[in-house]
Design an enzyme around this catalytic site. Structure first.
Site: not given
Ligand code: FAD
Ligand code: EPU
Length: 339
Positions: A164, A238, A334
């Site tokens: 991240r 997250s 995050e």
């Molecule tokens: P924004 O929220 O618009 O911006 C994020 C940051 O990037 C800000 O600092 C912004 O200034 C900067 N930025 C944006 N675009 C640019 C650009 N073109 N040039 C320079 N800087 C820029 N993230 C994960 O890593 N893994 C996941 O599994 C994951 N799951 C998610 C699930 C949900 C339901 C949600 C809502 C979010 C999740 N995220 C996850 C977080 C998010 O999707 C990512 O961080 C994504 O890359 C953000 O993209 P954005 O375009 O919305 O960025």
């Molecule tokens: N867990 C719990 N309780 C909860 C949630 C999770 O006990 O309420 C424990 C469980 O044991 C589970 C483990 O945590 O097995 C891991 O949970 P999960 O697989 O949902 O993944 P995570 O570690 O919570 C991370 C990323 C997610 C990404 C998933 C899948 C971060 C901060 N988050 O979540 O990214 O989608 O793994 O790879 O690293 C995001 O960044 O926004 C995001 C959703």
């Protein structure tokens, strides 16, 4: 001609659905418009915020500056032997790019299916999910340097990707606007199935030799079952990082809480599941005013409707305090906090 709007609501531009206003707002559809924008001393000097899909942001207050929404589109692909290089505009929707590649059997992005947001933001925090991080498929990106107006190319090495993390969140924070990203994908699928939940779901579906399309579908299914859909429940995924702690610190936590969910994180380090830590403190599914944590994933803070950014932020502070009190582990946010 650039259209600078004033007093624009950002409610539909952040997935938390927080009602805040930007003093100025501009949409950028082409690199040249960035040159035009920053040639004007007024905009060069104004405080700015780069915005993609707003899916990793929490606005605590209105933004008293210029919001620059990157909407640069276009996807190009070039095949070279068993590899394919795909370049996408920073304003492309991330999941549209994933679908574009999966449909053509360009392998590499399938585990990152259904992550919200834009292509341009994907390197910022080195997005990751289900056993793959952006850095595994990233080749280079082009970025506009605000100070000079030059377009610079960053290699994977230049970006200093970590969990991240990247150079764009640290040393170069706020200095560049990513205009396009190039990915190195494969025509010879090498599916990544080591994330337990993927294997379980494939087994349920009796799939023994999964294609990249199967992986994409399975990952999408798992995500939908766990994470709230921002179109109905505001959230930014997250809210905290999974904490990475030293072996020494880990041993203390592990002795007191042998069931702590953890993963190896390189020499001398262990990663803890923040969702588990938060759940153990009694927060999972808890509703606090207009906000709370998600019932299926305690790591996700939600807006149940009408929440202010300040409310969500206060909840996050309470969670940090209680996890620290119980486990001695400090959670780090995050999500990008604005204001
Ligand atoms: P924004 O929220 O618009 O911006 C994020 C940051 O990037 C800000 O600092 C912004 O200034 C900067 N930025 C944006 N675009 C640019 C650009 N073109 N040039 C320079 N800087 C820029 N993230 C994960 O890593 N893994 C996941 O599994 C994951 N799951 C998610 C699930 C949900 C339901 C949600 C809502 C979010 C999740 N995220 C996850 C977080 C998010 O999707 C990512 O961080 C994504 O890359 C953000 O993209 P954005 O375009 O919305 O960025
Ligand atoms: N867990 C719990 N309780 C909860 C949630 C999770 O006990 O309420 C424990 C469980 O044991 C589970 C483990 O945590 O097995 C891991 O949970 P999960 O697989 O949902 O993944 P995570 O570690 O919570 C991370 C990323 C997610 C990404 C998933 C899948 C971060 C901060 N988050 O979540 O990214 O989608 O793994 O790879 O690293 C995001 O960044 O926004 C995001 C959703």
């Amino acid at each position: 001609m650039l259209q600078i709007q004033q007093n624009v609501s950002l409610k539909n531009f952040n997935t938390f659905g927080i009602e805040v206003f930007a003093r100025y707002f501009v949409e950028i559809n082409h690199e040249d418009e960035l040159v035009e924008l920053f040639m004007d001393p007024q905009w060069f000097q104004t405080e700015r915020l780069i915005l993609g899909g707003g899916s990793n942001m929490l606005f605590k207050t209105d933004f008293d500056g210029l919001v620059i929404r990157v909407n640069i589109r276009g996807i190009e692909h070039r095949i070279s032997k068993n590899e394919v290089f795909v370049a996408a505009g920073g304003g492309e929707v991330w999941n549209d790019l994933v679908n574009f590649c999966v449909a053509r059997e360009y392998a590499g992005l399938e585990n990152l299916s259904l992550i919200p947001g834009s292509v341009g933001a994907s390197p910022i925090q080195n997005i990751g999910a289900y056993g793959v991080e952006l850095k595994d498929v990233f080749y280079s990106c082009n970025a506009f340097e605000i100070a000079t107006g030059a377009i610079k190319t960053f290699s994977k090495h230049d970006c200093r990707f970590g969990y991240r993390d990247s150079i764009f969140k640290t040393e170069l924070k706020g200095q560049y606007i990513i205009t396009s990203v190039k990915f190195r994908l494969s025509l010879v699928p090498d599916v990544k199935l080591h994330y337990g939940a993927i294997q379980d779901e494939l087994a349920k579906r009796n799939i023994t030799s999964p294609t990249i399309k199967d992986v994409s579908q399975v990952v999408s299914h798992i995500r939908v079952s766990k994470l709230p859909d921002p179109s109905t429940i505001g959230n930014a995924g997250s809210f905290f990082k999974n904490p990475v702690i030293s072996t020494e610190e880990f041993n203390k936590v592990h002795t007191a809480f042998p069931e702590v969910v953890h993963y190896p994180a390189g020499d001398g380090f262990t990663k803890l599941a923040a969702g588990w830590l938060i759940e153990q403190c009694g927060w999972k599914g808890k509703v606090v005013g207009h906000t709370g944590t998600w019932k299926n994933q305690a790591l996700v803070l939600v807006n149940h409707g009408g929440a202010t950014g300040q409310e969500v932020y206060s909840l996050s502070s309470q969670i940090i305090d209680s996890v620290y009190t119980k486990f001695g582990v400090m959670l780090e946010r995050e999500v990008n906090i604005i204001g």
